[in-house]
Write a protein that holds these residues in place. Structure first.
Motif, PDB file in Angstrom:
ATOM      1  N   PRO A 189     -29.191 -36.365  23.281  1.00  0.00           N
ATOM      2  CA  PRO A 189     -29.578 -37.536  24.075  1.00  0.00           C
ATOM      3  C   PRO A 189     -30.263 -37.072  25.355  1.00  0.00           C
ATOM      4  O   PRO A 189     -29.675 -36.345  26.159  1.00  0.00           O
ATOM      5  N   ALA A 231     -32.409 -39.317  27.339  1.00  0.00           N
ATOM      6  CA  ALA A 231     -33.098 -40.490  27.885  1.00  0.00           C
ATOM      7  C   ALA A 231     -32.592 -40.883  29.274  1.00  0.00           C
ATOM      8  O   ALA A 231     -33.073 -41.849  29.843  1.00  0.00           O
ATOM      9  N   GLY A 232     -31.622 -40.123  29.808  1.00  0.00           N
ATOM     10  CA  GLY A 232     -31.045 -40.488  31.111  1.00  0.00           C
ATOM     11  C   GLY A 232     -32.064 -40.352  32.237  1.00  0.00           C
ATOM     12  O   GLY A 232     -33.101 -39.690  32.082  1.00  0.00           O
ATOM     13  N   GLY A 256     -31.554 -39.044  35.293  1.00  0.00           N
ATOM     14  CA  GLY A 256     -31.404 -37.846  36.116  1.00  0.00           C
ATOM     15  C   GLY A 256     -31.464 -38.143  37.604  1.00  0.00           C
ATOM     16  O   GLY A 256     -32.081 -37.395  38.372  1.00  0.00           O
ATOM     17  N   THR A 257     -30.813 -39.213  38.015  1.00  0.00           N
ATOM     18  CA  THR A 257     -30.922 -39.646  39.425  1.00  0.00           C
ATOM     19  C   THR A 257     -30.365 -38.602  40.401  1.00  0.00           C
ATOM     20  O   THR A 257     -30.803 -38.553  41.540  1.00  0.00           O
ATOM     21  N   ARG A 258     -29.419 -37.784  39.916  1.00  0.00           N
ATOM     22  CA  ARG A 258     -28.842 -36.787  40.832  1.00  0.00           C
ATOM     23  C   ARG A 258     -29.827 -35.665  41.154  1.00  0.00           C
ATOM     24  O   ARG A 258     -29.572 -34.849  42.012  1.00  0.00           O
ATOM     25  N   LYS A 282     -35.101 -34.231  33.357  1.00  0.00           N
ATOM     26  CA  LYS A 282     -34.150 -33.239  33.887  1.00  0.00           C
ATOM     27  C   LYS A 282     -33.804 -32.186  32.840  1.00  0.00           C
ATOM     28  O   LYS A 282     -33.444 -31.070  33.172  1.00  0.00           O
ATOM     29  N   GLU A 283     -33.966 -32.546  31.562  1.00  0.00           N
ATOM     30  CA  GLU A 283     -33.663 -31.580  30.498  1.00  0.00           C
ATOM     31  C   GLU A 283     -34.699 -30.466  30.424  1.00  0.00           C
ATOM     32  O   GLU A 283     -34.522 -29.487  29.719  1.00  0.00           O
ATOM     33  N   GLN A 294     -34.752 -44.406  23.318  1.00  0.00           N
ATOM     34  CA  GLN A 294     -33.805 -45.383  23.854  1.00  0.00           C
ATOM     35  C   GLN A 294     -34.618 -46.139  24.913  1.00  0.00           C
ATOM     36  O   GLN A 294     -35.014 -45.551  25.916  1.00  0.00           O
ATOM     37  N   GLY A 341     -26.502 -46.056  28.484  1.00  0.00           N
ATOM     38  CA  GLY A 341     -25.305 -45.223  28.359  1.00  0.00           C
ATOM     39  C   GLY A 341     -25.402 -44.270  27.187  1.00  0.00           C
ATOM     40  O   GLY A 341     -26.213 -44.454  26.276  1.00  0.00           O
TER      41      GLY A 341
HETATM   42  P1  UTP Z   1     -25.774 -38.083  32.427  1.00  0.00           P
HETATM   43  O1  UTP Z   1     -25.030 -39.265  32.928  1.00  0.00           O
HETATM   44  O2  UTP Z   1     -25.369 -36.736  32.880  1.00  0.00           O
HETATM   45  O3  UTP Z   1     -27.342 -38.230  32.696  1.00  0.00           O
HETATM   46  O4  UTP Z   1     -25.795 -38.150  30.845  1.00  0.00           O
HETATM   47  P2  UTP Z   1     -28.179 -39.105  33.663  1.00  0.00           P
HETATM   48  O5  UTP Z   1     -27.757 -40.537  33.610  1.00  0.00           O
HETATM   49  O6  UTP Z   1     -29.602 -38.801  33.350  1.00  0.00           O
HETATM   50  O7  UTP Z   1     -27.826 -38.431  35.072  1.00  0.00           O
HETATM   51  P3  UTP Z   1     -27.701 -39.006  36.539  1.00  0.00           P
HETATM   52  O8  UTP Z   1     -26.246 -39.312  36.703  1.00  0.00           O
HETATM   53  O9  UTP Z   1     -28.596 -40.214  36.687  1.00  0.00           O
HETATM   54  O10 UTP Z   1     -28.150 -37.861  37.417  1.00  0.00           O
HETATM   55  C1  UTP Z   1     -25.618 -37.023  29.976  1.00  0.00           C
HETATM   56  C2  UTP Z   1     -26.728 -36.940  28.940  1.00  0.00           C
HETATM   57  O11 UTP Z   1     -26.891 -38.172  28.266  1.00  0.00           O
HETATM   58  C3  UTP Z   1     -28.220 -38.628  28.355  1.00  0.00           C
HETATM   59  C4  UTP Z   1     -28.824 -37.912  29.562  1.00  0.00           C
HETATM   60  O12 UTP Z   1     -30.230 -37.745  29.393  1.00  0.00           O
HETATM   61  C5  UTP Z   1     -28.072 -36.599  29.575  1.00  0.00           C
HETATM   62  O13 UTP Z   1     -28.712 -35.625  28.767  1.00  0.00           O
HETATM   63  N1  UTP Z   1     -28.226 -40.102  28.484  1.00  0.00           N
HETATM   64  C6  UTP Z   1     -27.437 -40.718  29.398  1.00  0.00           C
HETATM   65  C7  UTP Z   1     -29.057 -40.842  27.675  1.00  0.00           C
HETATM   66  O14 UTP Z   1     -29.794 -40.297  26.821  1.00  0.00           O
HETATM   67  N2  UTP Z   1     -29.069 -42.192  27.809  1.00  0.00           N
HETATM   68  C8  UTP Z   1     -28.288 -42.838  28.721  1.00  0.00           C
HETATM   69  O15 UTP Z   1     -28.350 -44.089  28.788  1.00  0.00           O
HETATM   70  C9  UTP Z   1     -27.456 -42.062  29.535  1.00  0.00           C
END
Ligand code: UTP
Length: 297
Positions: free
Chosen positions: A11, A13-14, A16-18, A28-29, A106, A111
């Motif tokens: 996964p 699609a996050g 990476g706000t941090r 971020k990946e 996604q 999530g």
């Molecule tokens: P994280 O919660 O660490 O990623 O999810 P994030 O949301 O990108 O990070 P922050 O908190 O905003 O910095 C762990 C993994 O799940 C993926 C992220 O890309 C990460 O590889 N993920 C998370 C998804 O693919 N979709 C989502 O809706 C949430």
């Protein structure tokens, strides 16, 4: 016979706000530990464990990940012209075979559970591995390989990698209860997502970013309402699946670096830099100098 694990889901699609602003235009990946993007490290680990099908759940702004797993004709032609065979070999060795990598989107980051659910048609009706690429697991053999060994020994089921954290940190994670330990593996007899206090946690063993899951997880995710943080969590679906199917934990032998977090990311670069034979001597000397400057004690 135990059904082999041939598919891995990543996964990615996050938001990476941090890691903003780094992650505004770069996924971020694709951030690197030394010179390898963290997504490449997760793919390496999956490949070592025998995975043949790599499913990436991407989102907007993630095109660099697809490009990374494709050929780069101009670059390759230039390297060839200049006789840079070592670099060409490096690119070749990291490339998945034709048709092995597949991508789905996604559309909204709802999530981790939802991201996994988006992969359901590509995975099909077979057990699969789930790797969170920002968790870099430094281990030999790799973490997923260690987990597949446990999966085979137990004749299937679901498996998660766990690690111990200090008790005052358990409320940040998914936590499991353990019974029937055999060597470094055990049967999971309870699971809590982000327990409010340490008293609510069955142990200080947290789920750390690698899973082997049966396909029944998809229907459990589909039934789910948003949980902690308004997101569709994978742990909630696992808790329900646990009523019907066995779950095992593996306290894998190795070290985890949470590269979604700045301290974890910096630590991974230092530790894996020092572990590299080609870099260690120069890097160690540089580190000593930096530490002496910043921390004269
Ligand atoms: P994280 O919660 O660490 O990623 O999810 P994030 O949301 O990108 O990070 P922050 O908190 O905003 O910095 C762990 C993994 O799940 C993926 C992220 O890309 C990460 O590889 N993920 C998370 C998804 O693919 N979709 C989502 O809706 C949430």
């Amino acid at each position: 016979m135990v059904q082999p694990i041939r598919t891995a889901v990543f996964p990615v699609a996050g938001l990476g706000t941090r890691f903003l602003p780094a992650t505004k235009a770069i996924p971020k990946e694709m951030l690197t530990v030394v010179d390898r993007p963290v997504i490449q490290m997760a793919v390496d680990e999956a490949r070592e464990a025998g995975i043949e099908k790599f499913v990436f759940v991407t989102g907007r702004n993630k095109a660099a990940i697809e490009d990374h797993f494709d050929r780069q004709f101009e670059l390759e032609a230039t390297l060839r012209q200049r006789g840079k065979t070592a670099e060409l070999g490096l690119l070749e060795q990291d490339l998945p075979a034709a048709g092995q990598a597949m991508f789905t989107r996604q559309q909204e980051p709802l999530g981790l559970g939802h991201a996994v659910w988006c992969a359901r048609h590509l995975v099909g009706n077979e057990p699969f591995a789930l790797l969170l690429p920002d968790m870099v697991m430094h281990a030999k053999p790799g973490c997923l390989k260690q987990m597949i060994d446990v999966y085979q020994t137990h004749g299937g089921g679901n498996v998660v990698a766990v690690e111990e954290v200090p008790w005052d940190q358990v409320s940040r994670y998914g936590v499991v209860g353990a019974k029937d330990w055999k060597d470094n593996a055990f049967r999971i007899d309870g699971m809590v997502e982000k327990p409010k206090t340490a008293e609510d946690a069955p142990s200080n063993l947290i789920i750390s970013g690698r899973y082997i899951l049966q396909p029944a997880i998809f229907s459990e995710i589909a039934r789910q309402e948003p949980g902690a943080g308004g997101e569709i969590q994978i742990t909630d679906a696992m808790i329900r699946l646990m009523r019907e199917q066995p779950f095992y934990g593996v306290q894998y032998r190795g070290t985890t670096y949470d590269c979604g977090d700045k301290i974890g990311y910096l630590s991974a670069n230092v530790a894996l830099g020092l572990a590299r034979e080609d870099l260690a001597p120069g890097f160690r000397a540089a580190l000593k100098r930096i530490l002496a400057e910043h921390d004269p004690l």
